[in-house]
Design a protein around this motif. Structure first.
Motif, short mmCIF file in Angstrom:
data_model
loop_
_atom_site.label_atom_id
_atom_site.label_comp_id
_atom_site.label_asym_id
_atom_site.label_seq_id
_atom_site.Cartn_x
_atom_site.Cartn_y
_atom_site.Cartn_z
N VAL A 385 0.37 -1.05 -0.18
CA VAL A 385 0.06 -0.23 -0.30
C VAL A 385 0.93 1.23 0.19
O VAL A 385 2.20 1.08 0.86
CB VAL A 385 -0.65 0.49 1.36
N ASN A 386 0.58 2.02 -0.92
CA ASN A 386 1.66 3.75 -1.08
C ASN A 386 0.12 4.50 -0.93
O ASN A 386 -0.63 4.88 -1.20
CB ASN A 386 1.83 3.78 -2.64
N VAL A 387 0.59 5.33 0.04
CA VAL A 387 0.25 6.48 -0.05
C VAL A 387 0.72 7.90 -0.24
O VAL A 387 2.75 8.45 0.48
CB VAL A 387 -0.09 7.16 2.17
N ILE A 388 0.00 8.53 -1.14
CA ILE A 388 1.31 9.63 -2.00
C ILE A 388 1.20 11.11 -0.60
O ILE A 388 -0.35 11.67 -1.03
CB ILE A 388 1.31 10.16 -3.67
N LEU A 389 2.12 11.47 -0.10
CA LEU A 389 1.67 12.44 1.21
C LEU A 389 1.67 13.85 -0.02
O LEU A 389 0.51 14.70 -0.05
CB LEU A 389 2.15 12.31 2.41
N ASN A 390 2.81 14.16 -0.67
CA ASN A 390 3.65 15.54 -0.80
C ASN A 390 4.27 15.37 -2.57
O ASN A 390 2.66 15.39 -2.99
CB ASN A 390 4.04 16.12 -0.28
N HIS A 391 4.98 15.45 -2.57
CA HIS A 391 5.61 15.37 -3.75
C HIS A 391 5.93 13.98 -4.02
O HIS A 391 6.29 13.20 -3.88
CB HIS A 391 6.68 15.69 -3.23
N ALA A 392 5.80 13.64 -5.92
CA ALA A 392 5.94 12.48 -6.05
C ALA A 392 6.49 12.88 -7.26
O ALA A 392 5.15 12.79 -8.66
CB ALA A 392 4.96 11.39 -5.82
N PHE A 393 7.71 12.83 -7.53
CA PHE A 393 8.52 13.29 -8.93
C PHE A 393 9.07 12.74 -9.80
O PHE A 393 10.53 11.41 -8.77
CB PHE A 393 8.83 14.01 -8.83
N GLY A 394 9.06 11.95 -11.00
CA GLY A 394 10.39 11.58 -11.95
C GLY A 394 10.20 9.70 -10.98
O GLY A 394 9.71 9.19 -11.28
N SER A 395 11.81 9.66 -11.83
CA SER A 395 12.68 8.23 -11.02
C SER A 395 12.08 7.93 -9.56
O SER A 395 11.81 6.67 -9.16
CB SER A 395 13.84 7.80 -11.83
N GLY A 396 12.75 8.81 -8.42
CA GLY A 396 12.60 9.06 -7.39
C GLY A 396 10.93 8.29 -7.14
O GLY A 396 10.96 6.84 -5.88
N TYR A 397 10.01 9.10 -8.00
CA TYR A 397 8.45 7.83 -7.33
C TYR A 397 8.78 6.92 -7.76
O TYR A 397 7.92 6.12 -7.58
CB TYR A 397 7.29 9.11 -8.26
N LEU A 398 8.50 6.46 -9.14
CA LEU A 398 8.71 5.25 -9.74
C LEU A 398 9.15 4.20 -8.89
O LEU A 398 8.48 3.60 -8.75
CB LEU A 398 9.19 4.84 -11.01
N ALA A 399 10.39 4.76 -8.55
CA ALA A 399 10.69 3.81 -7.41
C ALA A 399 9.79 3.13 -6.08
O ALA A 399 10.84 2.09 -5.22
CB ALA A 399 12.29 4.07 -7.56
N MET A 400 9.02 4.46 -5.68
CA MET A 400 9.12 4.48 -4.05
C MET A 400 7.66 2.77 -4.13
O MET A 400 6.38 4.00 -3.50
CB MET A 400 8.89 6.09 -3.55
N ASN A 401 7.61 1.99 -4.45
CA ASN A 401 6.25 1.47 -4.41
C ASN A 401 5.06 2.29 -5.33
O ASN A 401 4.39 1.80 -4.97
CB ASN A 401 6.36 1.02 -2.91
N SER A 402 5.00 2.05 -6.20
CA SER A 402 4.45 3.23 -7.11
C SER A 402 3.33 2.20 -7.71
O SER A 402 3.97 1.31 -8.00
CB SER A 402 5.45 3.48 -9.13
#
Length: 493
Positions: A385-402
């Motif tokens: 389960v992923n909760v996007i709190l604020n920023h979710a940009f680029g490859s960093g967002y993809l790598a964080m359990n997108s």
């Protein structure tokens, strides 16, 4: 000699070994400010649950000065017992016997413990306190290390392996720490090193620079937890075991839920990302706010911890900085693999703009590290389960359990921004020519930026594309995650 006399002799011999070795060990340990080998076991295990294995084993070697040295239990106490009623196998090296040096029979005792633990599917806790290999036994001792490594690799991803470094952990013994799932170190007496400082190219090197608990907690990432007092360190081990299943074939433990699973926290609706820490969100949504943080001082741009939600263990991963560094990436990748191995659902709280890269980390292999983190999330088959709190940009967002990596349920707060790049940077790239020529006014730039936010970067834009399953009220984060975990409880792995 009658049977009763034989039994009397048996008890006398056993008592002599245990009493004498324990008395000597306590004197040595007291002089060094440490606990004795058997004391460590007695603190770890439930009262009167310890069953010793291999009490009468001693060294077979008579080479050099070995014939003049007694080696009760051959310098390592081994056996099994229970922790909070659950079986645990344990070994504890005795520094009063040749400095805890590992010999042939010493190694065979540890291997035997692993074999029995694998049979029944129970964790292994090893107390490491050794100067290294027993030189008098040469290649026989060296082969002993090899046998231990082999058995630890066999046990990897099957049973939890916990190393408690209570003294020196030198040379080949350091691999035992490296092969373990979790490493606990005494900041007062523990030292882990592969080579002694006087063998290094840097002649100014010292044990303080390469071997201490502080070094491995803050810089190498080897140490999961450090404490000054051994008693507290062992209590931490007991806490850790309460979050883990007995083996990879079992589900994690569940406890009676006291906290309201539908509890909301209105304060989260006013969360200030500039002044508050993500840890405040974590403690707000978990059961009773009880968090067991791992590797706290290593990779500080990320938080990894065990907690409970609805009474069951969950692995929590959160960005503590919008730029994740090399060590934070490595920490997350390892934690995801541990959670997946031991059937622990993964909860991620995402607030990331990208990765911090330097010349040093590029050479170290940050690209490979980020790729491994991405692979770990993708391969993890536990509920995610992923909760996007604020920023979710680029490859960093993809790598964080997108969602792209197979996340089962993705939520977003209304504050979330999901995009390939932050708005200002994206606008400057897209309108670089107009800005250079001065044909785009400030008002027009602001209008385009607002349009970009609405069409490309908002939580609603992400939800419209199916990248987010729902946009939720921050106050309801706890109950929405628990509801998702309940649905995912029967997920096939």
């Amino acid at each position: 000699m009658s049977t009763l006399e034989k039994l009397s002799e048996l008890e006398s011999r056993r008592a002599a070994i245990i009493t004498k070795s324990n008395d000597v060990a306590k004197k040595v340990a007291l002089a060094q400010g440490k606990l004795a080998a058997r004391e460590r076991i007695s603190i770890l295990l439930d009262e009167n649950s310890f069953v010793e294995v291999g009490t009468f084993i001693t060294s077979r070697s008579t080479a050099f000065n070995m014939r003049n040295n007694e080696t009760p239990a051959d310098g390592v106490v081994t056996g099994y017992g229970t922790v909070n009623g659950n079986p645990v196998y344990v070994y504890s090296q005795d520094a009063s016997v040749l400095g805890g040096a590992l010999g042939e029979m010493h190694a065979k005792k540890i291997v035997r413990i692993y074999e029995e633990a694998l049979k029944v599917g129970a964790p292994v806790v090893g107390f490491i306190d050794t100067v290294g290999v027993r030189l008098q036994e040469s290649v026989d001792a060296l082969e002993g290390y090899g046998m231990i490594y082999e058995k630890m690799v066999e046990a990897s991803e099957i049973i939890p392996q916990i190393a408690v470094i209570a003294g020196d952990c030198a040379g080949g013994a350091a691999f035992i720490a490296g092969l373990s799932d979790f490493v606990f170190m005494s900041s007062k007496s523990a030292r882990v090193f592969l080579n002694s400082p006087n063998t290094l190219d840097d002649k100014t090197a010292s044990f303080d620079a390469i071997a201490t608990a502080k070094v491995h907690f803050e810089e190498s990432g080897l140490a999961t937890i450090i404490e000054e007092q051994e008693e507290v360190l062992i209590e931490d081990v007991i806490r850790l075991l309460s979050y883990l299943p007995q083996n990879s074939g079992e589900e994690g433990p569940f406890y009676e839920v006291i906290d309201d699973i539908n509890r909301v926290d209105a304060s989260l609706n006013g969360f200030n990302f500039e002044t508050q820490e993500v840890k405040d969100i974590v403690t707000s949504i978990i059961d009773e706010g009880e968090l067991f943080v791992l590797n706290e001082a290593y990779g500080k741009t990320a938080l990894t911890a065990f907690a409970r939600m609805d009474g069951g263990t969950v692995g929590i991963i959160a960005n503590t900085d919008t730029r994740m560094d090399y060590s934070g990436v490595k920490k997350i990748a390892h934690f995801v693999r541990v959670c997946d191995t031991y059937n622990i659902p993964i909860i991620t709280l995402t607030d990331i703009e990208g990765f911090t890269s330097t010349v040093a980390t590029e050479k170290l292999g940050i690209i490979k590290a980020c790729s491994e983190m991405t692979k770990a999330f993708t391969e993890a088959s536990v509920p995610k389960v992923n909760v996007i709190l604020n920023h979710a940009f680029g490859s960093g967002y993809l790598a964080m359990n997108s969602k792209s990596l197979g996340c089962d349920m993705t939520y977003a707060w209304p504050t979330a921004t999901v995009a390939s790049l932050n708005t200002e940077s994206a606008m400057k790239i897209m309108y670089a020519k107009e800005l250079a020529e001065g044909t785009l006014s400030n008002e027009a730039f602001a209008e385009k930026a607002a349009e970009y936010d609405e069409i490309q970067a908002s939580a609603y834009a992400a939800a419209a594309r199916g990248l987010v399953d729902d946009i939720i009220e921050p106050a309801a984060t706890r109950k929405r995650i628990i509801a998702a975990l309940e649905v995912l409880a029967t997920k096939e792995r």
